[in-house]
Design a protein around this motif. Sequence first.
Motif, PDB file in Angstrom:
ATOM      1  N   ALA A  63      32.932  38.222  58.396  1.00 38.95           N
ATOM      2  CA  ALA A  63      32.211  37.866  59.616  1.00 38.95           C
ATOM      3  C   ALA A  63      30.718  38.034  59.384  1.00 38.95           C
ATOM      4  CB  ALA A  63      32.674  38.735  60.791  1.00 38.95           C
ATOM      5  N   LEU A  64      29.943  37.462  60.279  1.00 36.21           N
ATOM      6  CA  LEU A  64      28.513  37.726  60.374  1.00 36.21           C
ATOM      7  C   LEU A  64      28.291  38.721  61.506  1.00 36.21           C
ATOM      8  CD1 LEU A  64      27.167  34.050  60.114  1.00 36.21           C
ATOM      9  CD2 LEU A  64      27.186  35.766  58.297  1.00 36.21           C
ATOM     10  N   TYR A  65      27.158  39.396  61.492  1.00 35.81           N
ATOM     11  CA  TYR A  65      26.849  40.375  62.529  1.00 35.81           C
ATOM     12  C   TYR A  65      25.409  40.163  63.001  1.00 35.81           C
ATOM     13  CZ  TYR A  65      31.052  42.764  60.897  1.00 35.81           C
ATOM     14  OH  TYR A  65      32.351  43.061  60.561  1.00 35.81           O
ATOM     15  N   VAL A  66      25.188  40.458  64.261  1.00 33.46           N
ATOM     16  CA  VAL A  66      23.838  40.421  64.825  1.00 33.46           C
ATOM     17  C   VAL A  66      23.511  41.810  65.345  1.00 33.46           C
ATOM     18  CG1 VAL A  66      22.376  39.541  66.688  1.00 33.46           C
ATOM     19  CG2 VAL A  66      23.849  37.975  65.419  1.00 33.46           C
ATOM     20  N   VAL A  67      22.369  42.353  64.908  1.00 34.30           N
ATOM     21  CA  VAL A  67      21.909  43.630  65.433  1.00 34.30           C
ATOM     22  C   VAL A  67      20.708  43.354  66.326  1.00 34.30           C
ATOM     23  CG1 VAL A  67      20.529  44.071  63.340  1.00 34.30           C
ATOM     24  CG2 VAL A  67      21.094  45.948  64.870  1.00 34.30           C
ATOM     25  N   GLU A  68      20.776  43.895  67.551  1.00 36.77           N
ATOM     26  CA  GLU A  68      19.717  43.701  68.537  1.00 36.77           C
ATOM     27  C   GLU A  68      18.921  44.991  68.669  1.00 36.77           C
ATOM     28  OE1 GLU A  68      21.730  40.528  71.613  1.00 36.77           O
ATOM     29  OE2 GLU A  68      22.125  42.657  71.933  1.00 36.77           O
ATOM     30  N   LEU A  69      17.613  44.889  68.539  1.00 43.46           N
ATOM     31  CA  LEU A  69      16.719  46.031  68.680  1.00 43.46           C
ATOM     32  C   LEU A  69      15.899  45.848  69.949  1.00 43.46           C
ATOM     33  CD1 LEU A  69      15.444  46.381  65.006  1.00 43.46           C
ATOM     34  CD2 LEU A  69      17.441  47.419  66.065  1.00 43.46           C
ATOM     35  N   HIS A  70      16.132  46.716  70.918  1.00 44.41           N
ATOM     36  CA  HIS A  70      15.406  46.647  72.177  1.00 44.41           C
ATOM     37  C   HIS A  70      14.144  47.509  72.099  1.00 44.41           C
ATOM     38  CE1 HIS A  70      18.722  44.685  74.550  1.00 44.41           C
ATOM     39  NE2 HIS A  70      19.393  45.130  73.484  1.00 44.41           N
ATOM     40  N   VAL A 136      30.323  45.899  68.479  1.00 40.18           N
ATOM     41  CA  VAL A 136      30.917  46.812  67.511  1.00 40.18           C
ATOM     42  C   VAL A 136      30.411  48.227  67.741  1.00 40.18           C
ATOM     43  CG1 VAL A 136      31.112  47.357  65.038  1.00 40.18           C
ATOM     44  CG2 VAL A 136      31.121  44.972  65.802  1.00 40.18           C
ATOM     45  N   TRP A 137      29.136  48.372  68.051  1.00 38.86           N
ATOM     46  CA  TRP A 137      28.529  49.682  68.319  1.00 38.86           C
ATOM     47  C   TRP A 137      27.257  49.469  69.123  1.00 38.86           C
ATOM     48  CZ3 TRP A 137      23.722  51.774  67.173  1.00 38.86           C
ATOM     49  CH2 TRP A 137      23.583  53.154  67.420  1.00 38.86           C
ATOM     50  N   GLN A 138      26.979  50.418  69.991  1.00 36.74           N
ATOM     51  CA  GLN A 138      25.710  50.435  70.696  1.00 36.74           C
ATOM     52  C   GLN A 138      25.286  51.877  70.923  1.00 36.74           C
ATOM     53  OE1 GLN A 138      25.768  48.758  74.655  1.00 36.74           O
ATOM     54  NE2 GLN A 138      27.953  49.180  74.895  1.00 36.74           N
ATOM     55  N   GLY A 139      24.000  52.104  70.864  1.00 41.41           N
ATOM     56  CA  GLY A 139      23.476  53.453  71.012  1.00 41.41           C
ATOM     57  C   GLY A 139      21.972  53.429  70.898  1.00 41.41           C
ATOM     58  N   ALA A 140      21.403  54.560  70.518  1.00 39.17           N
ATOM     59  CA  ALA A 140      19.950  54.690  70.434  1.00 39.17           C
ATOM     60  C   ALA A 140      19.568  55.202  69.060  1.00 39.17           C
ATOM     61  CB  ALA A 140      19.438  55.638  71.514  1.00 39.17           C
ATOM     62  N   PHE A 141      18.411  54.727  68.587  1.00 42.09           N
ATOM     63  CA  PHE A 141      17.853  55.198  67.329  1.00 42.09           C
ATOM     64  C   PHE A 141      16.337  55.150  67.417  1.00 42.09           C
ATOM     65  CE2 PHE A 141      16.150  54.209  63.055  1.00 42.09           C
ATOM     66  CZ  PHE A 141      16.444  55.413  62.455  1.00 42.09           C
ATOM     67  N   ASP A 142      15.717  56.279  67.094  1.00 46.45           N
ATOM     68  CA  ASP A 142      14.262  56.353  67.056  1.00 46.45           C
ATOM     69  C   ASP A 142      13.642  55.896  68.372  1.00 46.45           C
ATOM     70  OD1 ASP A 142      12.041  57.182  65.647  1.00 46.45           O
ATOM     71  OD2 ASP A 142      11.601  55.200  64.844  1.00 46.45           O
ATOM     72  N   GLY A 143      14.285  56.272  69.492  1.00 46.79           N
ATOM     73  CA  GLY A 143      13.744  55.981  70.814  1.00 46.79           C
ATOM     74  C   GLY A 143      14.019  54.590  71.329  1.00 46.79           C
ATOM     75  N   ALA A 144      14.818  53.803  70.629  1.00 47.26           N
ATOM     76  CA  ALA A 144      15.086  52.433  71.055  1.00 47.26           C
ATOM     77  C   ALA A 144      16.593  52.183  71.099  1.00 47.26           C
ATOM     78  CB  ALA A 144      14.418  51.434  70.113  1.00 47.26           C
ATOM     79  N   ARG A 145      17.000  51.280  71.974  1.00 45.94           N
ATOM     80  CA  ARG A 145      18.413  50.914  72.091  1.00 45.94           C
ATOM     81  C   ARG A 145      18.767  49.903  71.014  1.00 45.94           C
ATOM     82  NH1 ARG A 145      20.889  46.890  75.687  1.00 45.94           N
ATOM     83  NH2 ARG A 145      23.136  47.279  75.797  1.00 45.94           N
ATOM     84  N   VAL A 146      19.930  50.123  70.386  1.00 45.81           N
ATOM     85  CA  VAL A 146      20.410  49.259  69.306  1.00 45.81           C
ATOM     86  C   VAL A 146      21.821  48.798  69.662  1.00 45.81           C
ATOM     87  CG1 VAL A 146      20.892  49.073  66.839  1.00 45.81           C
ATOM     88  CG2 VAL A 146      19.036  50.553  67.638  1.00 45.81           C
ATOM     89  N   VAL A 147      22.086  47.503  69.464  1.00 49.95           N
ATOM     90  CA  VAL A 147      23.425  46.949  69.705  1.00 49.95           C
ATOM     91  C   VAL A 147      23.832  46.143  68.476  1.00 49.95           C
ATOM     92  CG1 VAL A 147      24.875  45.519  71.187  1.00 49.95           C
ATOM     93  CG2 VAL A 147      22.967  46.789  72.186  1.00 49.95           C
ATOM     94  N   LEU A 148      25.016  46.448  67.940  1.00 55.37           N
ATOM     95  CA  LEU A 148      25.574  45.710  66.815  1.00 55.37           C
ATOM     96  C   LEU A 148      26.723  44.850  67.328  1.00 55.37           C
ATOM     97  CD1 LEU A 148      25.760  45.211  63.715  1.00 55.37           C
ATOM     98  CD2 LEU A 148      27.383  47.125  63.635  1.00 55.37           C
ATOM     99  N   ARG A 149      26.655  43.547  67.062  1.00 59.15           N
ATOM    100  CA  ARG A 149      27.666  42.615  67.548  1.00 59.15           C
ATOM    101  C   ARG A 149      28.305  41.871  66.371  1.00 59.15           C
ATOM    102  NH1 ARG A 149      27.005  41.945  73.107  1.00 59.15           N
ATOM    103  NH2 ARG A 149      24.980  42.647  73.923  1.00 59.15           N
ATOM    104  N   ARG A 150      29.597  41.640  66.481  1.00 63.52           N
ATOM    105  CA  ARG A 150      30.346  40.894  65.463  1.00 63.52           C
ATOM    106  C   ARG A 150      30.417  39.433  65.865  1.00 63.52           C
ATOM    107  NH1 ARG A 150      35.347  39.243  63.442  1.00 63.52           N
ATOM    108  NH2 ARG A 150      35.829  40.056  61.365  1.00 63.52           N
ATOM    109  N   ILE A 151      30.084  38.539  64.940  1.00 71.40           N
ATOM    110  CA  ILE A 151      30.121  37.103  65.191  1.00 71.40           C
ATOM    111  C   ILE A 151      31.328  36.521  64.469  1.00 71.40           C
ATOM    112  CG2 ILE A 151      28.806  34.950  65.122  1.00 71.40           C
ATOM    113  CD1 ILE A 151      27.570  37.303  66.756  1.00 71.40           C
ATOM    114  N   GLU A 152      32.351  36.208  65.234  1.00 71.08           N
ATOM    115  CA  GLU A 152      33.557  35.650  64.641  1.00 71.08           C
ATOM    116  C   GLU A 152      33.263  34.286  64.031  1.00 71.08           C
ATOM    117  OE1 GLU A 152      36.383  37.149  64.468  1.00 71.08           O
ATOM    118  OE2 GLU A 152      36.173  38.812  65.872  1.00 71.08           O
ATOM    119  N   PRO A 153      34.025  33.893  62.991  1.00 64.85           N
ATOM    120  CA  PRO A 153      33.894  32.520  62.474  1.00 64.85           C
ATOM    121  C   PRO A 153      34.100  31.509  63.597  1.00 64.85           C
ATOM    122  CG  PRO A 153      35.204  33.858  60.985  1.00 64.85           C
ATOM    123  CD  PRO A 153      34.982  34.692  62.216  1.00 64.85           C
TER     124      PRO A 153
END
Length: 379
Positions: A63-70, A136-153
């Motif tokens: 799969a491909l993944y998209v990580v979102e940095l807020h 797949v995962w969401q949380g905080a790192f270094d004061g910012a919200r992070v979301v990891l998403r799985r992109i199905e084929p």
Amino acid sequence: MARVLPFPALLSTLGSQLETDRPGARGVPQPSHIRPLLEAPNPDAELERWRASGAVLRDPRPALYVVELHGPAGRLSGPPVRFLLCSLRPDAAAPLEHDPYRPRSWCAEPAITLAADDHGVLRTLLAEAAERGGVVWQGAFDGARVVLRRIEPSAVSKRIQSVLDEAPMRPLAALDEQHPTLAAVVPLSDPGLQLEPIHRALKGVETFKEETFLTLVNAYARTYELDEPLTTPRGLAAARERLATLISGQHAVLLVLPEGRGKILRFRQGLDLAHLKGAPRNPTLRSLDLALLNSLVLRTVLGIKDPEAPAHPHVFPVRELESLVQGVQSGIFQAGFALNPPPVWEVRAVMEAAATLPPWTLRVEPLPPAGLLFLDPQA
């Protein structure tokens, strides 16, 4: 061109808050759970031990993944910056910089890769894929919200791959020449992406005498005084604004001196750089602030040999302007030169010209943390 492919990721169990460890080799904060892996004598072998022990689980479906940095909490911010996490095959992907950073592990540290996206197509596709992707995962790192998403084929993932098959892409790190590399591809069109400069500090340069230097550099640049010292937040902000507003049609650098003093050097127009021995042969590179600093100031005025060389004994890269000012103030450095952030169009022109930047030219903010997922060394 490099080839972007889905991959079967190794996933670890993460809490909702990633603990920030000390900065790594690039001065970038990393989650504490990744530190034992990156500091192991053989990181890929250590990752394989993690897999065998069940510390990380392999997703058998590529799969491909998209990580979102807020944006950091409490600050006004727009949409998140999105990076595509993928497997990157190094067919012919030259790094954007000479002597690029070599990751300790091509399976654990995503190689930040800039993708030309002049019309925003890739940015739009990543937003569409994120809307449909599962978290797949969401949380905080270094004061910012992070979301990891799985992109199905899917049709969207195929469109993303098709766009990247044609788009110029340039990694900021060296790629594994024999195997796929874990990469984090980001479109240059993303409005939240910041290209930050890497400044230069001088130490032990016998030819640097302030009065003599200012006299000699006058042949190439006009000097502007600053009203406030660089040792105060107000003075730093004013210097940044002054540096940014003096470059209309020209180039400028900020000279950092002891006791919080600073002067702006604006390079004169119409300078014939082609005849200078230290100037880049490529006309696109000759227009860069760092190239002007290296060829006109460091090489020609100060007589420093090969200021772009890695581990130079007298010229040091410094990531933050505050650190540069503090280093000069404390006597660690003689003086420093601060640069403007490189504009996106300038980086795009370098990519289009198939050229490479001098070492330690730029950095990207924000950066996705390592350790959200891994590329299986055995895949």
